[in-house]
Motif scaffolding. Sequence first.
Motif, short mmCIF file in Angstrom:
data_model
loop_
_atom_site.label_atom_id
_atom_site.label_comp_id
_atom_site.label_asym_id
_atom_site.label_seq_id
_atom_site.Cartn_x
_atom_site.Cartn_y
_atom_site.Cartn_z
N THR A 95 -8.46 3.00 0.61
CA THR A 95 -8.36 1.31 0.56
C THR A 95 -9.82 0.77 0.85
O THR A 95 -10.29 0.87 2.06
CB THR A 95 -7.32 0.78 1.34
OG1 THR A 95 -5.88 1.30 1.17
CG2 THR A 95 -7.23 -0.82 1.31
N ILE A 146 -4.72 7.61 -1.57
CA ILE A 146 -5.49 6.08 -1.84
C ILE A 146 -6.51 6.19 -0.94
O ILE A 146 -6.47 6.53 0.32
CB ILE A 146 -4.64 5.08 -1.78
CG1 ILE A 146 -3.02 5.50 -1.47
CG2 ILE A 146 -5.06 3.79 -2.62
CD1 ILE A 146 -2.31 4.22 -1.14
N HIS A 191 -9.77 -5.91 -1.06
CA HIS A 191 -9.32 -4.65 -0.63
C HIS A 191 -8.98 -3.97 -1.99
O HIS A 191 -7.96 -3.67 -2.47
CB HIS A 191 -8.00 -4.53 0.19
CG HIS A 191 -8.14 -5.18 1.44
ND1 HIS A 191 -9.41 -4.86 2.35
CD2 HIS A 191 -7.30 -5.92 2.24
CE1 HIS A 191 -8.97 -5.27 3.55
NE2 HIS A 191 -7.96 -6.08 3.71
N VAL A 251 0.90 -1.06 -0.02
CA VAL A 251 0.02 0.00 -0.07
C VAL A 251 0.98 1.18 0.07
O VAL A 251 0.71 2.25 -0.61
CB VAL A 251 -1.02 0.07 1.24
CG1 VAL A 251 -1.83 1.31 1.35
CG2 VAL A 251 -1.92 -1.16 0.97
N CYS A 268 -8.06 -0.60 -3.91
CA CYS A 268 -7.46 0.44 -3.79
C CYS A 268 -7.64 1.71 -4.67
O CYS A 268 -6.98 1.14 -5.78
CB CYS A 268 -6.03 0.40 -3.36
SG CYS A 268 -5.44 -0.70 -1.94
#
Length: 444
Positions: free
Chosen positions: A307, A305, A347, A295, A349
């Motif tokens: 997430t 970002i 997840h 990340v 992102c």
Amino acid sequence: VEKSAPIAVCLPESTEQVAQIVRWCNSNQIPFTARGAGTGLSGGSLPAMGGLVVSSKRLNRILEVDVENRRLRAQAGAVNKRLSESVGTFGLHFAPDPSSQSVSTLGGNIAENAGGPHTLKYGVTSQHILEVTMVTVEGETIQLGSCVEGSWGPDFLSLIVGGEGTLGIVTEAWVRLTPLPTAILTALIAFRTVAEATISVAEIIASGAIPAALEMMDEGILKAVRLAFSLEYPQEASALLLVECDSTGEDAGIKTDREMEIVRRIAAKNHALSFEIAADAAAQAKLWTARKKSVGAMGRLAPSIVTHDGVIPRSKLPEMLAFVYEVAQLRNLGVANMFHAGDGNLHPCFYFDDRDPDQVKQVVEAGEMIARKCIDLGGSITGEHGIGVEKIDLMSLMFSEQDLELQARAKKIFNNGSLCNPCKVLPNQKSCVEHKSRSRGVSW
Ligand SMILES: Cc1cc2nc3c(=O)[nH]c(=O)nc-3n(C[C@H](O)[C@H](O)[C@H](O)COP(=O)(O)OP(=O)(O)OC[C@H]3O[C@@H](n4cnc5c(N)ncnc54)[C@H](O)[C@@H]3O)c2cc1C
């Protein structure tokens, strides 16, 4: 994308200091919000109504290591990774390992019931907490749970773990320690398509094998990871699976080999481009660094970002990922996926520039579309990042009015007011109108 500043940040060093702060807040009707490392991904530690932030930065001591009884007592601000580091020489570790583990705290892990790559086999935080010391919303100090396994009593601890800091402030905990595996194999498997990788995930789990970890990264994240960590894999790959098998005991090596062989066969059936087993502990560590810091590596792609987090049945992963890519295209957003595929925990992102209000709007709406799709596929709007402020409006999609009423009544056992971490988790809190009317996502 939601922002709100406190009037002050307190840095207590003891349970008694936390209790004093909370009592002062009560006397002055000031809201207060616990904060660990601030790595939470649903805005849980945001001081939504201002007030005080109670940071656990200085509550960071490991207080007792009891190897004989495989348990450890630490303050809430102790960093997750330090718990395992402090008992590694005894062949033990604290099993929950969120990818943020080099900074996130025990208290934050407890509040969010954090998962992690290895919780597929070892279970999430709730399975590893024995007892907590907590300052109640009125400023009393109580203990919940028991540091002795299997003792009797109503299980209030299971409300606190996952309570997202809305039920009091945890200051200490006894945690369970787990033996370290004696045999570990870590494989990096490359696939030409995302569908081949996700079908492999569903088939590995269906085979009865339970790898210690089963993580997936798609093309979007690979761009960033390749640059940051010089990870090597075939150029034509669009998805990687990181699979770890482990075992303990005398025949650990044989059991681990056998499990990895099942993984290898399934990967081959689904046309894997390559199947590399890390040669030694250093090579294993390099693979995990690339995954756990992925990340952060996305900072190379865009200034911001978000997430997202959701859970779906694993067999629906191919359909869900196809939907995520459609949403990103529709909303003109960059997207990368890296997730605990073995748990069906997704997840996506989205990367964007939070100085542009239109991009923020698109990101928020894209997240809501994904959450709705998770529900449609029989899943949940969060797997491990919690509801916080981010998903509060989506709670009514997943729960009926009666369910929410029951949750509100359960909350009242510990928190019948509006001062402790207000405007989180449960929708329609009366005191939160002001918070709700503020615009979302404006950078400042
Ligand atoms: C790069 C990255 C990777 C991540 N990977 C994972 C992952 O693999 N698995 C996973 O589950 N999560 C993951 N997360 C999310 C996050 O790290 C976890 O939710 C973590 O448990 C939060 O810990 P923290 O100390 O940062 O808590 P914070 O973000 O500071 O707070 C989170 C919540 O906990 C409450 N809280 C904090 N301390 C206390 C306390 N002492 N008493 C009561 N309430 C408290 C806060 O009020 C808030 O509601 C990741 C985040 C990042 C940025």
